[in-house]
Motif scaffolding. Structure first.
Motif, PDB file in Angstrom:
ATOM      1  N   LEU A   6      34.248  35.982  38.102  1.00 32.49           N
ATOM      2  CA  LEU A   6      33.512  36.265  39.328  1.00 32.49           C
ATOM      3  C   LEU A   6      34.128  35.593  40.547  1.00 32.49           C
ATOM      4  O   LEU A   6      33.968  36.081  41.669  1.00 32.49           O
ATOM      5  N   ASN A   7      34.821  34.478  40.341  1.00 33.88           N
ATOM      6  CA  ASN A   7      35.491  33.834  41.470  1.00 33.88           C
ATOM      7  C   ASN A   7      36.468  34.792  42.140  1.00 33.88           C
ATOM      8  O   ASN A   7      36.698  34.719  43.359  1.00 33.88           O
ATOM      9  N   VAL A   8      37.041  35.689  41.345  1.00 34.20           N
ATOM     10  CA  VAL A   8      37.983  36.680  41.882  1.00 34.20           C
ATOM     11  C   VAL A   8      37.240  37.891  42.422  1.00 34.20           C
ATOM     12  O   VAL A   8      37.415  38.291  43.576  1.00 34.20           O
ATOM     13  N   SER A   9      36.379  38.492  41.584  1.00 40.54           N
ATOM     14  CA  SER A   9      35.736  39.748  41.978  1.00 40.54           C
ATOM     15  C   SER A   9      34.781  39.563  43.147  1.00 40.54           C
ATOM     16  O   SER A   9      34.758  40.374  44.081  1.00 40.54           O
ATOM     17  N   TRP A  10      33.987  38.514  43.128  1.00 43.99           N
ATOM     18  CA  TRP A  10      33.012  38.275  44.193  1.00 43.99           C
ATOM     19  C   TRP A  10      33.715  38.024  45.520  1.00 43.99           C
ATOM     20  O   TRP A  10      33.333  38.577  46.551  1.00 43.99           O
ATOM     21  N   GLU A  11      34.767  37.228  45.484  1.00 41.53           N
ATOM     22  CA  GLU A  11      35.471  36.922  46.734  1.00 41.53           C
ATOM     23  C   GLU A  11      36.104  38.174  47.334  1.00 41.53           C
ATOM     24  O   GLU A  11      36.080  38.378  48.549  1.00 41.53           O
ATOM     25  N   MET A  12      36.648  39.033  46.474  1.00 45.02           N
ATOM     26  CA  MET A  12      37.253  40.258  47.002  1.00 45.02           C
ATOM     27  C   MET A  12      36.209  41.146  47.659  1.00 45.02           C
ATOM     28  O   MET A  12      36.447  41.719  48.727  1.00 45.02           O
ATOM     29  N   ALA A  13      35.040  41.267  47.034  1.00 47.32           N
ATOM     30  CA  ALA A  13      34.007  42.158  47.553  1.00 47.32           C
ATOM     31  C   ALA A  13      33.379  41.611  48.832  1.00 47.32           C
ATOM     32  O   ALA A  13      33.309  42.309  49.853  1.00 47.32           O
TER      33      ALA A  13
ATOM     34  N   ALA B  51      41.916  47.316  34.129  1.00 49.31           N
ATOM     35  CA  ALA B  51      41.580  46.246  33.184  1.00 49.31           C
ATOM     36  C   ALA B  51      40.351  46.607  32.360  1.00 49.31           C
ATOM     37  O   ALA B  51      40.286  46.317  31.164  1.00 49.31           O
ATOM     38  N   GLY B  52      39.368  47.249  32.977  1.00 47.81           N
ATOM     39  CA  GLY B  52      38.191  47.673  32.242  1.00 47.81           C
ATOM     40  C   GLY B  52      38.512  48.742  31.216  1.00 47.81           C
ATOM     41  O   GLY B  52      37.988  48.739  30.097  1.00 47.81           O
ATOM     42  N   GLU B  53      39.369  49.657  31.600  1.00 48.67           N
ATOM     43  CA  GLU B  53      39.815  50.705  30.679  1.00 48.67           C
ATOM     44  C   GLU B  53      40.511  50.090  29.464  1.00 48.67           C
ATOM     45  O   GLU B  53      40.287  50.517  28.318  1.00 48.67           O
TER      46      GLU B  53
ATOM     47  N   TYR C 142      47.610  46.961  44.120  1.00 47.78           N
ATOM     48  CA  TYR C 142      46.839  47.766  43.186  1.00 47.78           C
ATOM     49  C   TYR C 142      46.593  47.013  41.875  1.00 47.78           C
ATOM     50  O   TYR C 142      45.505  47.072  41.301  1.00 47.78           O
ATOM     51  N   LYS C 143      47.595  46.310  41.389  1.00 49.13           N
ATOM     52  CA  LYS C 143      47.438  45.570  40.133  1.00 49.13           C
ATOM     53  C   LYS C 143      46.375  44.479  40.263  1.00 49.13           C
ATOM     54  O   LYS C 143      45.607  44.233  39.332  1.00 49.13           O
ATOM     55  N   VAL C 144      46.334  43.836  41.420  1.00 53.05           N
ATOM     56  CA  VAL C 144      45.314  42.814  41.651  1.00 53.05           C
ATOM     57  C   VAL C 144      43.942  43.464  41.763  1.00 53.05           C
ATOM     58  O   VAL C 144      42.962  42.992  41.175  1.00 53.05           O
ATOM     59  N   MET C 145      43.840  44.547  42.513  1.00 52.56           N
ATOM     60  CA  MET C 145      42.571  45.233  42.677  1.00 52.56           C
ATOM     61  C   MET C 145      42.032  45.764  41.361  1.00 52.56           C
ATOM     62  O   MET C 145      40.816  45.867  41.176  1.00 52.56           O
ATOM     63  N   HIS C 146      42.913  46.096  40.433  1.00 50.33           N
ATOM     64  CA  HIS C 146      42.505  46.606  39.115  1.00 50.33           C
ATOM     65  C   HIS C 146      42.412  45.496  38.070  1.00 50.33           C
ATOM     66  O   HIS C 146      42.288  45.780  36.882  1.00 50.33           O
ATOM     67  N   PHE C 147      42.473  44.234  38.514  1.00 47.78           N
ATOM     68  CA  PHE C 147      42.306  43.063  37.657  1.00 47.78           C
ATOM     69  C   PHE C 147      43.358  42.980  36.552  1.00 47.78           C
ATOM     70  O   PHE C 147      43.131  42.330  35.519  1.00 47.78           O
ATOM     71  N   VAL C 148      44.477  43.635  36.764  1.00 47.06           N
ATOM     72  CA  VAL C 148      45.580  43.527  35.814  1.00 47.06           C
ATOM     73  C   VAL C 148      46.343  42.229  36.046  1.00 47.06           C
ATOM     74  O   VAL C 148      46.776  41.563  35.103  1.00 47.06           O
TER      75      VAL C 148
ATOM     76  N   ASP D  81      54.901  48.420  52.583  1.00 41.36           N
ATOM     77  CA  ASP D  81      55.961  48.160  51.619  1.00 41.36           C
ATOM     78  C   ASP D  81      55.500  48.638  50.239  1.00 41.36           C
ATOM     79  O   ASP D  81      54.463  48.189  49.748  1.00 41.36           O
ATOM     80  N   PRO D  82      56.231  49.529  49.578  1.00 44.50           N
ATOM     81  CA  PRO D  82      55.808  50.061  48.280  1.00 44.50           C
ATOM     82  C   PRO D  82      55.595  48.981  47.214  1.00 44.50           C
ATOM     83  O   PRO D  82      54.661  49.079  46.410  1.00 44.50           O
ATOM     84  N   GLU D  83      56.445  47.953  47.190  1.00 46.04           N
ATOM     85  CA  GLU D  83      56.306  46.924  46.170  1.00 46.04           C
ATOM     86  C   GLU D  83      55.052  46.078  46.403  1.00 46.04           C
ATOM     87  O   GLU D  83      54.378  45.664  45.456  1.00 46.04           O
ATOM     88  N   VAL D  84      54.740  45.812  47.665  1.00 44.62           N
ATOM     89  CA  VAL D  84      53.512  45.089  47.983  1.00 44.62           C
ATOM     90  C   VAL D  84      52.304  45.936  47.600  1.00 44.62           C
ATOM     91  O   VAL D  84      51.328  45.445  47.022  1.00 44.62           O
TER      92      VAL D  84
END
Length: 446
Positions: free
Chosen positions: A373-380, A63-65, A421-427, A413-416
């Motif tokens: 930040l509600n997303v990023s802070w909670e993940m970290a 997402a940053g890219e 990865y998409k969530v972790m990359h904020f996509v 599971d590959p699909e999971v």
């Protein structure tokens, strides 16, 4: 975009990623933009004094890219010409998480790897080429000057770090992007404004990093390998990523006071002790360039500017000045980029509606930042708080969210994995992991 401007002059304090991206955004809305930086002007892509983490792994999430490419069309090509390395997630990157290797999958996103100094240098060159942006280097922000009614920020007093000479920079709009070392709260309190409440996490975490020459006989089966500790029993992690000039950036990390050494033998022994030997096997064949650099992360802080009832007109803050989470999770650059995009959205909104920056601009902007930040802070902090030694107030529903995320990360599971990865990359938003298909694959299908 329309040529209508919202003001004559804007000033950005700090020229890290947040400051550079904010400067680019402001250049569309103000006739002149000045970026203030306490460090000397960088002349190369080496680490600079004001970025103590510059010698460690930095990840540019997808997402940053995308934000960078939107603001600077062609910047991906600039990065490749400067030596960035690409890798396809699920194919070229191997990640050991929650005690298991993430399964490979097809159709993964492409990611860019490079050193932080190089990434910042490429971005700085693009910003420097914008006609209405200028830089003031070796200048430190001292204090604010407000209007007579104390409602609007009108100028910032700067001090030349070499000569000690002070001068005042006036502007219609200011962005505080000076990073974790910002004195914004001190300036607000001194001017009679309330300071935001803070969420704090102290994970007792440290890491050491070194630059290694990639062995000529390296098979390149995996371009990057990351081994994360399975909390709370495992405290050690390690990773390597390819960077420019045929090198790896290698990091060893430890929780709960289990700090990696900064000498080569101790560093390698630490990597050898990880649950899987893959990082050690690769790095033990490589040649260290320079020294091992150590860094201790003392605490993460999220400042809740969104809750303030009173804030100066003509001022906003972003980046680490607002929130600094554990850098081990690689979110900082991308969060700053998403905040810059939010600044752009809000400036465009007022240009098309009111034509001037309204008095409630900061309030609306900080509410948007809070959603990021509600997303990023909670993940970290969700990972930090898995260790009982970590100090701080655990989020509500921490036990439930931890249990769910552990199941997601451990799902073979590959699909999971692709969706994770998409969530972790904020996509995608985390709710994408709650669809019926994802829940079935996570909890039922075996």
């Amino acid at each position: 975009m329309s040529e209508q401007k919202l003001g004559n002059r804007a000033v950005v304090i700090g020229s890290g990623f947040g400051g550079l991206l904010a400067g680019r955004v402001l250049s569309d809305y103000f006739r002149e933009v000045v970026i203030v930086e306490k460090d000397e002007e960088p002349t190369n892509s080496l680490p600079r004094k004001g970025v103590p983490q510059g010698r460690h792994i930095h990840v540019l999430l997808n997402a940053g890219e995308q934000v960078m490419e939107d603001l600077f069309p062609g910047v991906r090509d600039d990065l490749l010409r400067a030596g960035s390395k690409t890798a396809v997630l699920g194919k070229d990157v191997r990640w050991h998480l929650a005690g298991k290797w993430m399964p490979p999958f097809e159709g993964g996103m492409m990611t860019f790897f490079q050193s932080r100094p190089m990434l910042e240098f490429v971005l700085r060159l693009r910003v420097s080429n914008i006609d209405n942006i200028s830089f003031l280097y070796s200048k430190r922000s001292l204090n604010f000057r407000f209007s007579t009614d104390r409602k609007k920020l009108e100028a910032v007093v700067l001090k030349d770090v070499k000569t000690g000479i002070e001068n005042e920079e006036k502007a219609d709009f200011f962005v505080e992007a000076a990073g974790a070392g910002t004195d914004l709260l001190k300036q607000l309190a001194a001017s009679g404004y309330p300071v935001p409440s803070e969420s704090v996490v102290e994970p007792d975490f440290a890491y050491s990093s070194g630059l290694f020459k990639i062995p000529e006989d390296w098979p390149d089966t995996w371009k990057s390998i990351l081994i994360y500790p399975k909390a709370p029993n495992d405290t050690r992690g390690g990773a390597f990523v390819p960077v420019e000039d045929g090198n790896w950036m290698v990091t060893a990390a430890g929780y709960s006071g289990d700090y990696p050494p900064a000498d080569l033998m101790g560093f390698l022994d630490f990597l050898k002790s990880l649950p899987k030997p893959d990082v050690f096997d690769a790095v033990s064949r490589a040649e260290l360039i320079g020294e091992i650099e150590a860094f201790k992360f003392k605490k993460g802080v999220r400042r809740h500017f969104e809750d303030l009832k009173k804030f100066p007109d003509g001022l906003v803050a972003l980046g680490d000045a607002v929130c600094r989470a554990n850098p081990f999770f690689g979110q900082g650059i991308t969060v700053a980029a998403l905040e810059a995009r939010s600044l752009q959205k809000n400036l465009e909104r007022v240009r098309t509606s009111e034509g001037v920056v309204p008095s409630d601009f900061a309030r609306v902007f900080f509410q948007d930042v809070a959603k990021i930040l509600n997303v990023s802070w909670e993940m970290a902090v969700g990972e930090d708080f898995k260790y009982p030694e970590t100090r701080g107030k655990r989020p509500a529903r921490f036990a439930v969210s931890r249990w769910f995320k552990d199941r997601i990360m451990a799902a073979n599971d590959p699909e999971v994995a692709k969706q994770f990865y998409k969530v972790m990359h904020f996509v995608d938003k985390p709710t994408k992991l709650l669809t019926a298909q994802m829940l079935y694959r996570t909890f039922i299908k075996r």
